[in-house]
Design a protein around this motif. Structure first.
Motif, short mmCIF file in Angstrom:
data_model
loop_
_atom_site.label_atom_id
_atom_site.label_comp_id
_atom_site.label_asym_id
_atom_site.label_seq_id
_atom_site.Cartn_x
_atom_site.Cartn_y
_atom_site.Cartn_z
N HIS A 55 0.83 -1.21 0.00
CA HIS A 55 0.00 0.00 0.00
C HIS A 55 0.87 1.27 0.00
CE1 HIS A 55 -3.39 2.60 0.88
NE2 HIS A 55 -2.71 3.10 1.90
N TYR A 56 2.05 1.20 0.57
CA TYR A 56 2.92 2.38 0.68
C TYR A 56 4.02 2.43 -0.38
CZ TYR A 56 0.62 3.50 5.01
OH TYR A 56 -0.32 3.84 5.93
N SER A 57 4.09 1.45 -1.25
CA SER A 57 5.20 1.44 -2.20
C SER A 57 5.16 2.62 -3.17
CB SER A 57 5.26 0.11 -2.96
OG SER A 57 4.10 -0.10 -3.72
N MET A 58 4.00 3.00 -3.67
CA MET A 58 3.91 4.14 -4.60
C MET A 58 4.32 5.44 -3.90
SD MET A 58 3.21 2.94 -7.49
CE MET A 58 2.81 4.39 -8.42
N GLU A 59 3.88 5.60 -2.66
CA GLU A 59 4.24 6.80 -1.89
C GLU A 59 5.75 6.86 -1.68
OE1 GLU A 59 3.52 8.41 2.63
OE2 GLU A 59 1.90 7.27 1.69
N PHE A 60 6.35 5.72 -1.37
CA PHE A 60 7.80 5.66 -1.15
C PHE A 60 8.56 5.97 -2.44
CE2 PHE A 60 11.71 2.91 -0.85
CZ PHE A 60 12.39 3.74 0.03
N LEU A 61 8.11 5.41 -3.55
CA LEU A 61 8.78 5.66 -4.83
C LEU A 61 8.70 7.14 -5.21
CD1 LEU A 61 7.61 2.50 -6.78
CD2 LEU A 61 9.89 2.96 -5.85
N HIS A 62 7.55 7.75 -4.99
CA HIS A 62 7.40 9.18 -5.28
C HIS A 62 8.34 10.00 -4.37
CE1 HIS A 62 5.56 12.86 -6.61
NE2 HIS A 62 5.22 13.18 -5.37
N PHE A 63 8.40 9.64 -3.10
CA PHE A 63 9.31 10.30 -2.16
C PHE A 63 10.75 10.21 -2.65
CE2 PHE A 63 12.31 9.53 1.34
CZ PHE A 63 12.25 10.74 2.01
N LEU A 64 11.17 9.02 -3.11
CA LEU A 64 12.55 8.84 -3.58
C LEU A 64 12.87 9.73 -4.78
CD1 LEU A 64 12.98 4.96 -3.32
CD2 LEU A 64 14.06 6.71 -1.87
N GLU A 65 11.94 9.84 -5.70
CA GLU A 65 12.16 10.70 -6.87
C GLU A 65 12.30 12.16 -6.46
OE1 GLU A 65 9.96 8.32 -10.48
OE2 GLU A 65 8.72 9.61 -9.21
N CYS A 66 11.45 12.61 -5.57
CA CYS A 66 11.52 14.00 -5.10
C CYS A 66 12.79 14.24 -4.30
CB CYS A 66 10.29 14.33 -4.26
SG CYS A 66 8.75 14.24 -5.21
N PHE A 67 13.15 13.30 -3.46
CA PHE A 67 14.38 13.37 -2.68
C PHE A 67 15.57 13.57 -3.61
CE2 PHE A 67 17.99 11.87 -0.31
CZ PHE A 67 17.71 12.11 1.03
N TYR A 68 15.62 12.75 -4.65
CA TYR A 68 16.72 12.81 -5.62
C TYR A 68 16.82 14.20 -6.27
CZ TYR A 68 19.21 12.07 -10.01
OH TYR A 68 20.06 12.19 -11.07
N LYS A 69 15.69 14.79 -6.62
CA LYS A 69 15.69 16.10 -7.28
C LYS A 69 16.22 17.21 -6.38
CE LYS A 69 11.81 15.00 -10.28
NZ LYS A 69 10.39 15.26 -10.54
N LYS A 70 16.05 17.07 -5.07
CA LYS A 70 16.40 18.16 -4.15
C LYS A 70 17.70 17.97 -3.38
CE LYS A 70 11.81 19.97 -3.15
NZ LYS A 70 10.87 20.29 -2.06
N TYR A 71 18.13 16.73 -3.20
CA TYR A 71 19.21 16.46 -2.24
C TYR A 71 20.54 17.12 -2.60
CZ TYR A 71 21.97 13.99 1.24
OH TYR A 71 22.80 13.68 2.29
N LYS A 72 20.85 17.28 -3.87
CA LYS A 72 22.12 17.93 -4.24
C LYS A 72 22.16 19.36 -3.71
CE LYS A 72 22.91 15.11 -8.30
NZ LYS A 72 22.82 15.00 -9.73
N LEU A 73 21.06 20.09 -3.82
CA LEU A 73 21.01 21.45 -3.29
C LEU A 73 21.03 21.43 -1.76
CD1 LEU A 73 20.84 24.50 -3.48
CD2 LEU A 73 18.36 24.27 -3.85
N VAL A 74 20.35 20.47 -1.16
CA VAL A 74 20.37 20.34 0.30
C VAL A 74 21.81 20.19 0.79
CG1 VAL A 74 19.72 18.86 2.25
CG2 VAL A 74 18.03 19.42 0.50
N LYS A 75 22.57 19.33 0.13
CA LYS A 75 23.97 19.12 0.53
C LYS A 75 24.79 20.40 0.39
CE LYS A 75 26.13 15.36 -0.72
NZ LYS A 75 26.60 14.12 -1.38
N ARG A 76 24.52 21.17 -0.65
CA ARG A 76 25.24 22.44 -0.83
C ARG A 76 24.88 23.44 0.27
NH1 ARG A 76 24.80 24.47 -6.85
NH2 ARG A 76 26.46 25.88 -6.13
#
Length: 178
Positions: A55-76
């Protein structure tokens, strides 16, 4: 590297694979269903797992995609704020970094963690929510911004945060060369 940083790097790696390998999403869903079924069949403590985890797999996958898009700037942003002590930086009410002066080691140390009141859905917003507080002497100063994740907005946000930290922190509590 702390445990949370390893977790973030794992999220980043999985998010990158999801973005670049379109069939991975279907494979992941099948793997979660199989693993959930296995758990519910072999361990009575996980009886409802075969319906719960998928039931939570789609939510987790969406979270991972969004995380990927933002994390480089977060690290900076984290790298920038780690040069100043007495700073708390919270991004998307999920990522958090605290930096403080360690008298024993005579240097600034940072601690990364997940913000205790995190709403992981904020990560899936198109913009970064940046909240920073800086302690200077006995005063605390606040910085609040919403920034896009395109390069021009990233550079502007890094510049604005640096100006805030330069102006609102004590010069004695900065890494040399700052």
């Amino acid at each position: 590297m702390t445990d949370i940083e390893k977790q973030w790097e794992n999220y980043m790696e999985l998010g990158e694979r999801l973005v670049k390998e379109k069939r991975l999403r279907e494979e992941f869903e099948k793997e979660i269903k199989a693993f959930s079924s296995f758990l519910s069949e072999t361990n009575k403590d996980f009886y409802y797992n075969s319906t719960y985890l998928p039931h939570y797999s789609m939510e987790f996958l969406h979270f991972l995609e969004c995380f990927y898009k933002k994390y480089k700037l977060v690290k900076r942003l984290f790298q920038l704020s780690s040069c100043y002590s007495g700073v708390s930086l919270i991004i998307d009410r999920y990522w958090q970094q605290e930096s403080k002066w360690d008298d024993e080691e005579e240097k600034i140390v940072t601690i990364n963690k997940v913000y205790s009141f995190s709403d992981k859905n904020t990560i899936c917003d198109e913009k970064l929510l940046i909240e920073c507080s800086a302690l200077c002497e006995t005063k605390r100063f606040m910085y609040h911004s919403k920034a896009g994740i395109i390069e021009s907005e990233e550079l502007k946000e890094l510049k604005n945060l640096k100006e805030f930290l330069d102006f609102k922190t004590s010069t004695k509590n900065r890494k040399s060369g700052e």
